[in-house]
Design a protein around this motif. Structure first.
Motif, PDB file in Angstrom:
ATOM      1  N   PHE A  79      42.079  34.505  40.122  1.00 24.09           N
ATOM      2  CA  PHE A  79      41.059  35.267  39.416  1.00 24.09           C
ATOM      3  C   PHE A  79      41.634  36.057  38.238  1.00 24.09           C
ATOM      4  O   PHE A  79      40.882  36.642  37.472  1.00 24.09           O
ATOM      5  N   LEU A 115      42.277  41.123  38.403  1.00 23.31           N
ATOM      6  CA  LEU A 115      41.572  40.849  37.153  1.00 23.31           C
ATOM      7  C   LEU A 115      42.371  41.334  35.952  1.00 23.31           C
ATOM      8  O   LEU A 115      43.091  42.326  36.015  1.00 23.31           O
ATOM      9  N   LEU A 124      39.675  41.874  44.720  1.00 24.22           N
ATOM     10  CA  LEU A 124      39.883  41.103  43.488  1.00 24.22           C
ATOM     11  C   LEU A 124      40.149  41.967  42.267  1.00 24.22           C
ATOM     12  O   LEU A 124      40.720  41.482  41.280  1.00 24.22           O
ATOM     13  N   LEU A 173      33.773  38.451  36.240  1.00 13.37           N
ATOM     14  CA  LEU A 173      33.632  38.239  37.679  1.00 13.37           C
ATOM     15  C   LEU A 173      32.220  38.627  38.087  1.00 13.37           C
ATOM     16  O   LEU A 173      31.784  39.761  37.855  1.00 13.37           O
ATOM     17  N   ALA A 203      38.565  28.574  44.566  1.00 13.80           N
ATOM     18  CA  ALA A 203      39.733  29.443  44.447  1.00 13.80           C
ATOM     19  C   ALA A 203      40.555  29.334  45.729  1.00 13.80           C
ATOM     20  O   ALA A 203      40.080  29.694  46.807  1.00 13.80           O
ATOM     21  N   VAL A 223      40.060  34.854  34.940  1.00 17.21           N
ATOM     22  CA  VAL A 223      38.641  34.938  34.601  1.00 17.21           C
ATOM     23  C   VAL A 223      38.376  36.104  33.653  1.00 17.21           C
ATOM     24  O   VAL A 223      39.051  37.129  33.700  1.00 17.21           O
ATOM     25  N   GLY A 225      34.355  33.996  37.306  1.00 15.45           N
ATOM     26  CA  GLY A 225      34.562  33.972  38.738  1.00 15.45           C
ATOM     27  C   GLY A 225      33.247  34.310  39.407  1.00 15.45           C
ATOM     28  O   GLY A 225      32.448  35.091  38.868  1.00 15.45           O
TER      29      GLY A 225
END
Length: 301
Positions: free
Chosen positions: A52, A83, A79, A58, A46, A55, A4
């Motif tokens: 996300f 994750l 974010l 990041l 995105a 991923v 990401g």
């Protein structure tokens, strides 16, 4: 491994493009046109933040610590909450050392790994993938992502624990700032005393006064162009960090203090939107002269 990338500005966009040449990259930025530009090189947009969650790494490239903090931890749009456990966050932003340690601690609490990895080299080197990257954090985490980072940086240096990357970048930036302030103070003297600025520029950039700052800024100053580098207002955080470290540890930094005063004067006079070459405008005003090729030739004529 899926990546990401958040922050597609002057540096982030070319970095994300280089990464997307070889890797699967999901990108996000508040600027839709910036996203569209990077999409043309293979990155994927995105549309929802929960994308996300797929991923593994990041990467953030943002202009200030508070923006990095918001991008990661905002209760609505952060974010970090999306994750996967043990994902790696690589922050390539240039932010304060203390803020970096706070981000590390919050990510660790959330079960995430962290590398601070600020870069040096300005936009051209971001475009050709030849940046220098200074990394703080666990060496094994760096080894895991180094191949991907090498698409953006030709020199990657592990500097130590988390925060060491930012401290190293700060050392580099403060020297750059001091060089730029010195050019601003000294170059107008040459014109005031009747010397051709183009010839002064040639001497400086081929002699012992040469620096990266002189090579980058002096040709632009001669043309009155102060738009090629990072704006002073955005870069001022480096000088704040330098002053804080000096005060906290009782380190005497008289040359840095003098350069900071020049920088502050330029900001007070409304030049914050200009790059660091714009500091020369302070001394040009004081001396009533311009370090410009055309101005000098017109005056002599």
């Amino acid at each position: 491994m899926r990546f990401g990338f958040v922050g597609l500005g002057q540096m982030g966009a070319p970095m994300a493009i280089n990464l997307a040449h070889d890797h699967d990259v999901l990108v996000y930025d508040q600027n839709a046109s910036a996203i569209a530009k990077v999409e043309r090189y293979g990155a994927k947009r995105a549309d929802k933040l929960d994308q996300f969650s797929d991923v593994d790494v990041l990467i953030t490239c943002l202009p200030a610590a508070k923006i990095v903090d918001s991008a990661l931890f905002d209760s609505n749009t952060g974010l970090a909450q999306h994750l996967k456990p043990n994902a790696v966050v690589v922050d390539t932003s240039t932010i304060e050392y203390g803020a970096t340690l706070e981000i590390r601690d919050r990510l660790q609490t959330a079960g995430l790994r962290f590398l601070d990895a600020p870069v040096s080299g300005m936009q051209k080197r971001a475009e050709d993938g030849s940046l220098t990257m200074m990394v703080g954090g666990d060496a094994s985490d760096l080894a895991e992502v180094q191949g991907a980072l090498s698409t953006m940086a030709s020199k990657i240096l592990h500097m130590g624990d988390a925060g060491a990357g930012q401290l190293t970048k700060l050392v580099n930036q403060l020297l750059f700032d001091i060089n730029a302030a010195a050019l601003a103070e000294i170059l107008p003297l040459s014109v005031k005393l009747g010397i051709d600025p183009e010839q002064v520029a040639e001497v400086v950039n081929s002699g012992t006064g040469r620096s990266y700052a002189s090579e980058f800024f002096v040709p632009n100053i001669l043309q009155g162009d102060f738009s090629k580098g990072y704006p002073m207002q955005a870069a001022y955080k480096d000088l704040i960090s330098g002053s804080e470290i000096s005060a906290r540890h009782n380190f005497p930094t008289p040359v840095l203090a003098a350069a900071t005063a020049t920088y502050q004067q330029a900001l007070l006079e409304g030049h914050g939107d200009k790059d660091k070459g714009g500091m020369i405008l302070v001394f040009e005003r004081l001396l009533g002269t311009d370090f410009r090729a055309t101005t000098f030739k017109e005056h002599k004529a």
